[in-house]
Design a protein around this motif. Structure first.
Motif, PDB file in Angstrom:
ATOM      1  N   ASP A 153       0.811  -1.218   0.000  1.00  0.00           N
ATOM      2  CA  ASP A 153       0.000   0.000   0.000  1.00  0.00           C
ATOM      3  C   ASP A 153       0.849   1.275   0.000  1.00  0.00           C
ATOM      4  N   GLY A 154       2.189   1.137  -0.075  1.00  0.00           N
ATOM      5  CA  GLY A 154       3.054   2.306  -0.161  1.00  0.00           C
ATOM      6  C   GLY A 154       3.763   2.670   1.127  1.00  0.00           C
ATOM      7  N   TYR A 155       3.497   1.946   2.198  1.00  0.00           N
ATOM      8  CA  TYR A 155       4.156   2.231   3.471  1.00  0.00           C
ATOM      9  C   TYR A 155       5.594   1.735   3.425  1.00  0.00           C
ATOM     10  N   GLY A 156       6.454   2.404   4.155  1.00  0.00           N
ATOM     11  CA  GLY A 156       7.848   2.000   4.269  1.00  0.00           C
ATOM     12  C   GLY A 156       8.228   1.901   5.734  1.00  0.00           C
ATOM     13  N   LEU A 157       9.320   1.212   6.002  1.00  0.00           N
ATOM     14  CA  LEU A 157       9.779   1.035   7.371  1.00  0.00           C
ATOM     15  C   LEU A 157      10.336   2.363   7.886  1.00  0.00           C
ATOM     16  N   THR A 158       9.813   2.822   9.007  1.00  0.00           N
ATOM     17  CA  THR A 158      10.212   4.090   9.601  1.00  0.00           C
ATOM     18  C   THR A 158      10.749   3.827  10.999  1.00  0.00           C
ATOM     19  N   MET A 159      11.893   4.431  11.301  1.00  0.00           N
ATOM     20  CA  MET A 159      12.471   4.327  12.632  1.00  0.00           C
ATOM     21  C   MET A 159      12.650   5.736  13.176  1.00  0.00           C
ATOM     22  N   ALA A 160      12.336   5.913  14.453  1.00  0.00           N
ATOM     23  CA  ALA A 160      12.509   7.214  15.101  1.00  0.00           C
ATOM     24  C   ALA A 160      13.306   7.023  16.383  1.00  0.00           C
ATOM     25  N   GLU A 161      14.348   7.835  16.531  1.00  0.00           N
ATOM     26  CA  GLU A 161      15.086   7.918  17.794  1.00  0.00           C
ATOM     27  C   GLU A 161      14.477   9.073  18.564  1.00  0.00           C
ATOM     28  N   ILE A 162      13.853   8.766  19.681  1.00  0.00           N
ATOM     29  CA  ILE A 162      13.169   9.784  20.469  1.00  0.00           C
ATOM     30  C   ILE A 162      13.996  10.029  21.733  1.00  0.00           C
ATOM     31  N   HIS A 163      14.519  11.236  21.842  1.00  0.00           N
ATOM     32  CA  HIS A 163      15.266  11.632  23.034  1.00  0.00           C
ATOM     33  C   HIS A 163      14.303  12.407  23.936  1.00  0.00           C
ATOM     34  N   TYR A 164      14.295  12.040  25.215  1.00  0.00           N
ATOM     35  CA  TYR A 164      13.362  12.680  26.136  1.00  0.00           C
ATOM     36  C   TYR A 164      13.998  12.874  27.502  1.00  0.00           C
ATOM     37  N   HIS A 165      13.439  13.823  28.253  1.00  0.00           N
ATOM     38  CA  HIS A 165      13.881  14.093  29.622  1.00  0.00           C
ATOM     39  C   HIS A 165      13.039  13.251  30.575  1.00  0.00           C
ATOM     40  N   ARG A 166      13.678  12.573  31.487  1.00  0.00           N
ATOM     41  CA  ARG A 166      12.955  11.796  32.497  1.00  0.00           C
ATOM     42  C   ARG A 166      12.285  12.748  33.483  1.00  0.00           C
ATOM     43  N   PRO A 167      11.067  12.429  33.916  1.00  0.00           N
ATOM     44  CA  PRO A 167      10.381  13.326  34.851  1.00  0.00           C
ATOM     45  C   PRO A 167      11.062  13.380  36.225  1.00  0.00           C
ATOM     46  N   ASP A 168      11.675  12.281  36.661  1.00  0.00           N
ATOM     47  CA  ASP A 168      12.313  12.261  37.974  1.00  0.00           C
ATOM     48  C   ASP A 168      13.742  12.809  37.940  1.00  0.00           C
ATOM     49  N   ALA A 169      14.331  12.919  36.750  1.00  0.00           N
ATOM     50  CA  ALA A 169      15.684  13.460  36.607  1.00  0.00           C
ATOM     51  C   ALA A 169      15.739  14.276  35.318  1.00  0.00           C
ATOM     52  N   PRO A 170      15.246  15.511  35.328  1.00  0.00           N
ATOM     53  CA  PRO A 170      15.136  16.297  34.090  1.00  0.00           C
ATOM     54  C   PRO A 170      16.465  16.640  33.434  1.00  0.00           C
ATOM     55  N   SER A 171      17.559  16.502  34.142  1.00  0.00           N
ATOM     56  CA  SER A 171      18.850  16.814  33.531  1.00  0.00           C
ATOM     57  C   SER A 171      19.396  15.641  32.709  1.00  0.00           C
ATOM     58  N   LEU A 172      18.760  14.471  32.808  1.00  0.00           N
ATOM     59  CA  LEU A 172      19.190  13.296  32.044  1.00  0.00           C
ATOM     60  C   LEU A 172      18.355  13.130  30.780  1.00  0.00           C
ATOM     61  N   LEU A 173      19.020  12.720  29.712  1.00  0.00           N
ATOM     62  CA  LEU A 173      18.319  12.391  28.468  1.00  0.00           C
ATOM     63  C   LEU A 173      18.265  10.885  28.313  1.00  0.00           C
ATOM     64  N   GLN A 174      17.107  10.375  27.962  1.00  0.00           N
ATOM     65  CA  GLN A 174      16.930   8.962  27.675  1.00  0.00           C
ATOM     66  C   GLN A 174      16.647   8.813  26.182  1.00  0.00           C
ATOM     67  N   LEU A 175      16.860   7.611  25.681  1.00  0.00           N
ATOM     68  CA  LEU A 175      16.620   7.329  24.269  1.00  0.00           C
ATOM     69  C   LEU A 175      15.591   6.219  24.153  1.00  0.00           C
ATOM     70  N   PHE A 176      14.584   6.438  23.317  1.00  0.00           N
ATOM     71  CA  PHE A 176      13.579   5.437  23.008  1.00  0.00           C
ATOM     72  C   PHE A 176      13.583   5.254  21.501  1.00  0.00           C
ATOM     73  N   VAL A 177      13.664   4.017  21.035  1.00  0.00           N
ATOM     74  CA  VAL A 177      13.667   3.745  19.598  1.00  0.00           C
ATOM     75  C   VAL A 177      12.307   3.172  19.216  1.00  0.00           C
ATOM     76  N   TRP A 178      11.654   3.825  18.259  1.00  0.00           N
ATOM     77  CA  TRP A 178      10.338   3.435  17.779  1.00  0.00           C
ATOM     78  C   TRP A 178      10.463   3.002  16.330  1.00  0.00           C
ATOM     79  N   GLN A 179       9.745   1.922  15.963  1.00  0.00           N
ATOM     80  CA  GLN A 179       9.804   1.441  14.580  1.00  0.00           C
ATOM     81  C   GLN A 179       8.433   0.919  14.176  1.00  0.00           C
ATOM     82  N   ASP A 180       7.985   1.324  12.987  1.00  0.00           N
ATOM     83  CA  ASP A 180       6.707   0.871  12.454  1.00  0.00           C
ATOM     84  C   ASP A 180       6.683   1.203  10.959  1.00  0.00           C
ATOM     85  N   TYR A 181       5.646   0.780  10.276  1.00  0.00           N
ATOM     86  CA  TYR A 181       5.473   1.109   8.858  1.00  0.00           C
ATOM     87  C   TYR A 181       4.668   2.392   8.762  1.00  0.00           C
ATOM     88  N   ASP A 182       5.149   3.336   7.929  1.00  0.00           N
ATOM     89  CA  ASP A 182       4.538   4.645   7.845  1.00  0.00           C
ATOM     90  C   ASP A 182       4.693   5.204   6.430  1.00  0.00           C
TER      91      ASP A 182
END
Length: 89
Positions: free
Chosen positions: A11-40
């Motif tokens: 249907d035209g979708y391709g594999l998409t990956m996103a690196e999401i960097h976010y601040h933890r609520p309990d330690a706002p000075s730290l950055l965490q990384l979440f990797v998301w992958q799906d067809y988009d």
């Protein structure tokens, strides 16, 4: 039974990956990384933006940055002309 990912690619979708960097609520000075992958669908990425909207509404962690990579896996076959035939016996 057919595979959902294969049908999405047809249907035209391709594999998409996103690196999401976010601040933890309990330690706002730290950055965490979440990797998301799906067809988009590029370039609008409706599935990714729906996920990021969900993140913004439901998750307390504040987004810092998002890096996106996309590859359409099904595409026309590549070929090249060969000038000659080699027989192997």
């Amino acid at each position: 039974m057919s595979d959902r990912a294969f049908i999405a690619q047809l249907d035209g979708y391709g594999l998409t990956m996103a690196e999401i960097h976010y601040h933890r609520p309990d330690a706002p000075s730290l950055l965490q990384l979440f990797v998301w992958q799906d067809y988009d669908l590029a370039p609008d990425f409706p599935v990714l933006f729906a996920f990021l909207d969900h993140w913004h509404r439901e998750i307390e962690a504040a987004l810092h940055s998002v890096r996106v990579a996309h590859n359409q896996l099904i595409r026309p076959a590549e070929w090249r002309a060969v000038d000659g035939v080699i027989s192997i016996q």
